[in-house]
Design a protein around this motif. Structure first.
Motif, short mmCIF file in Angstrom:
data_model
loop_
_atom_site.label_atom_id
_atom_site.label_comp_id
_atom_site.label_asym_id
_atom_site.label_seq_id
_atom_site.Cartn_x
_atom_site.Cartn_y
_atom_site.Cartn_z
N LEU A 140 -18.85 2.66 -3.91
CA LEU A 140 -20.28 2.68 -4.20
C LEU A 140 -20.87 1.27 -4.21
CD1 LEU A 140 -20.37 5.37 -7.03
CD2 LEU A 140 -21.03 5.65 -4.63
N LEU A 141 -20.03 0.29 -4.54
CA LEU A 141 -20.50 -1.10 -4.57
C LEU A 141 -20.33 -1.79 -3.23
CD1 LEU A 141 -18.97 -2.08 -8.05
CD2 LEU A 141 -21.34 -1.44 -7.56
N ASP A 142 -19.11 -1.77 -2.70
CA ASP A 142 -18.83 -2.45 -1.44
C ASP A 142 -17.44 -2.02 -0.96
OD1 ASP A 142 -18.33 -4.14 0.69
OD2 ASP A 142 -19.22 -5.89 -0.27
N TRP A 143 -17.37 -1.54 0.29
CA TRP A 143 -16.08 -1.10 0.85
C TRP A 143 -15.05 -2.22 0.80
CZ3 TRP A 143 -14.09 3.48 2.55
CH2 TRP A 143 -14.97 4.54 2.73
N ASP A 144 -15.48 -3.45 1.01
CA ASP A 144 -14.53 -4.56 1.06
C ASP A 144 -13.79 -4.76 -0.25
OD1 ASP A 144 -15.33 -4.98 3.64
OD2 ASP A 144 -16.56 -6.75 3.22
N PHE A 169 -7.30 4.89 2.49
CA PHE A 169 -8.71 4.75 2.85
C PHE A 169 -8.94 3.94 4.13
CE2 PHE A 169 -8.72 5.63 -1.68
CZ PHE A 169 -9.72 6.58 -1.79
N LEU A 170 -7.87 3.55 4.83
CA LEU A 170 -8.04 2.67 5.99
C LEU A 170 -8.90 3.33 7.07
CD1 LEU A 170 -7.33 -0.02 7.31
CD2 LEU A 170 -5.31 1.09 8.31
N VAL A 171 -8.64 4.60 7.39
CA VAL A 171 -9.41 5.27 8.45
C VAL A 171 -10.88 5.37 8.05
CG1 VAL A 171 -9.73 7.46 9.65
CG2 VAL A 171 -7.43 6.53 9.36
N LEU A 172 -11.16 5.77 6.82
CA LEU A 172 -12.55 5.88 6.37
C LEU A 172 -13.23 4.52 6.39
CD1 LEU A 172 -12.19 8.35 3.36
CD2 LEU A 172 -13.14 8.84 5.62
N TYR A 173 -12.50 3.49 5.97
CA TYR A 173 -13.09 2.15 5.93
C TYR A 173 -13.45 1.66 7.34
CZ TYR A 173 -13.29 -2.95 5.58
OH TYR A 173 -13.67 -4.27 5.68
N LEU A 174 -12.53 1.80 8.26
CA LEU A 174 -12.76 1.28 9.61
C LEU A 174 -13.85 2.05 10.34
CD1 LEU A 174 -9.11 0.49 10.76
CD2 LEU A 174 -10.85 -1.10 9.92
N THR A 175 -13.90 3.37 10.14
CA THR A 175 -14.99 4.13 10.77
C THR A 175 -16.34 3.77 10.15
OG1 THR A 175 -14.48 5.99 9.29
CG2 THR A 175 -13.55 6.05 11.52
N ALA A 176 -16.33 3.48 8.85
CA ALA A 176 -17.58 3.04 8.20
C ALA A 176 -18.02 1.68 8.72
CB ALA A 176 -17.39 3.00 6.68
N LEU A 185 -4.00 -8.88 2.80
CA LEU A 185 -5.02 -7.89 2.46
C LEU A 185 -6.41 -8.52 2.36
CD1 LEU A 185 -3.08 -5.81 -0.21
CD2 LEU A 185 -3.80 -5.02 2.05
N VAL A 186 -6.47 -9.75 1.86
CA VAL A 186 -7.76 -10.44 1.75
C VAL A 186 -8.36 -10.69 3.12
CG1 VAL A 186 -8.82 -12.64 1.09
CG2 VAL A 186 -7.30 -11.47 -0.50
N LEU A 187 -7.52 -10.84 4.15
CA LEU A 187 -8.01 -11.15 5.49
C LEU A 187 -8.53 -9.93 6.25
CD1 LEU A 187 -5.19 -13.58 6.67
CD2 LEU A 187 -7.46 -14.19 5.83
N ILE A 188 -8.11 -8.73 5.87
CA ILE A 188 -8.45 -7.54 6.64
C ILE A 188 -9.95 -7.32 6.79
CG2 ILE A 188 -8.31 -5.01 6.65
CD1 ILE A 188 -5.43 -5.23 5.80
#
Length: 411
Positions: free
Chosen positions: A179-183, A49-56, A106-109
């Motif tokens: 649905l709640l939060d990408w983070d 999901f990294l690409v989707l997350y970063l574009t979001a 991972l927590v820092l990303i």
């Protein structure tokens, strides 16, 4: 067949132990190990999901793709690093340290994904791949040390089931978190890594790091130098690399084919679901029989069957039924070859086993990293002809598996 000493009569060889009989003979520490693999894989969201997350979060597709590349490079290097850590600190310490480090990074990303922090994000993502994947050689070494030799192939099949089962559940969990939060993807990923670290520290046995007493005397001939001189193992690695490049086309070029031929998107979902169900429900049972085959036969036949399956996608009458049937052939090839080929590096002596396992996993990772780029390029150039190329390359991989595993210098 077996012969009795007194009468000279022959009796059929006993059937292979069933799946549940093998599970009952599996040490409890192996179950803890595999349970940790499953838990960790259920939260493995970053690469998917990294690409989707970063574009979001507002980054460009190019920047997101570069970040994914950094993660993939870190993951490949992580397997090599993991092999070295096992040799120095042992498998339990390696799993604990790798998973704890992964949790922190991972927590820092999410914090680093904001504007103006892209260079730091690249470093963090690469380190996340490095730490996350460095546990895998340790897990494989520990599994091979704990499970009886006659159940080794079945043990690696169970590890594959844990990985595939976690990978099947992961997107479902991610869909709810998004649905709640990408983070939350990264926080839960860190949480599952930390759980695995604690599980390893408290429940896994402490197996001493293997010692190669002659390594200092060997100098440059030791370490990975011995592996590079092992021609049979290099042939095996060539099979792994080529096979993984072909394998990934099932998720890269196949959806492009389905879309270009006007099939509904639901067909690809059906193919993915069917393959996952077959793998999870049938692999252990099939492995209970295949484990009796010579390793070179399982590796060669399974890889050839996988090649025939993907080549079938290139048939001119590419109906939905044909695509599904070819996928079934492809998946059965994966189930026949996969457990035996994953177990093969663990048959080498303890002093070199960690490096052989790390090299195998790195080769597989390189293939998975190169496969998407090569697949898209081949599809844009050859169209449906990509499948015939994959079939030929797959048969070469099958030959390499046969030659590399037959009479290999294993313990």
């Amino acid at each position: 067949m077996t012969t009795t000493a007194e009468s000279g009569t022959t009796k059929p060889a006993p059937p292979p132990p069933g799946v549940f009989a093998t599970l009952r003979q599996t040490p409890v520490s192996v179950r803890y190990l595999l349970g940790g693999v499953l838990i960790n894989q259920m939260g493995a969201f970053v690469q998917t999901f990294l690409v989707l997350y970063l574009t979001a979060r507002g980054l460009s597709v190019g920047h997101a793709g570069l970040a994914l590349t950094a993660y993939s490079v870190g993951a490949v290097l992580g397997t090599i690093l993991g092999g070295e850590l096992v040799l120095r600190y042992g498998p339990r310490a390696t799993i604990t340290g790798a998973m704890a480090t992964s949790a922190v990074i991972l927590v820092l990303i999410p914090t680093l994904s904001g504007a103006g922090r892209f260079p730091l994000l690249l470093v963090a993502v690469a380190l996340a791949g490095l730490a996350t994947q460095s546990y895998r050689p340790a897990a494989s070494v520990l599994l091979s040390d704990l499970i009886p030799a006659e159940h080794r192939v079945m043990g690696f099949s169970m590890m594959r089931i844990a990985l595939n089962g976690g990978a099947a559940l992961s997107p479902l969990i991610a869909a709810g978190l998004i649905l709640l939060d990408w983070d939350l993807l990264f926080y839960l990923d860190a949480g599952t890594a930390l759980v695995y670290a604690l599980l390893a520290l408290t429940l896994l046995p402490k197996v001493a790091a293997p010692v190669d007493e002659d390594e200092e005397e060997k100098g440059p001939k030791g370490g990975y130098g011995a592996l590079l001189r092992d021609r049979k193992y290099l042939a095996f690695l060539a099979s792994v690399l080529l096979g993984s490049v072909i394998y990934v086309q099932y998720t890269v070029a196949l959806p492009l084919k389905i879309s270009s031929e006007g099939h509904p998107t639901a067909l690809y979902s059906t193919v993915l679901t069917a393959s996952s169900v077959i793998l999870i429900s049938c692999e252990l049972k099939l492995t209970s029989y295949v484990k009796r085959w010579p390793p070179y036969l399982a590796g060669g036949v399974g890889t050839a069957l996988m090649a025939l399956g993907v080549a079938g996608y290139g048939l001119p009458f590419g109906s939905a039924v044909t695509i599904v049937l070819c996928t079934v052939v492809f998946v059965f090839g994966v189930m026949i070859s996969g457990p035996t080929m994953f177990a093969h590096p663990a048959t080498y002596p303890a002093a070199v086993k960690a490096r052989y396992i790390a090299a195998h996993q790195a080769g597989f990772g390189v293939g998975l990293a190169l496969g998407p780029t090569l697949g898209v390029l081949a599809w844009s150039t050859l169209g449906n002809g990509i499948w015939w190329v994959c079939g030929v390359v797959g048969l070469v991989a099958a030959l390499c598996a046969h030659l590399g595993m037959r009479g290999a210098n294993a313990a």
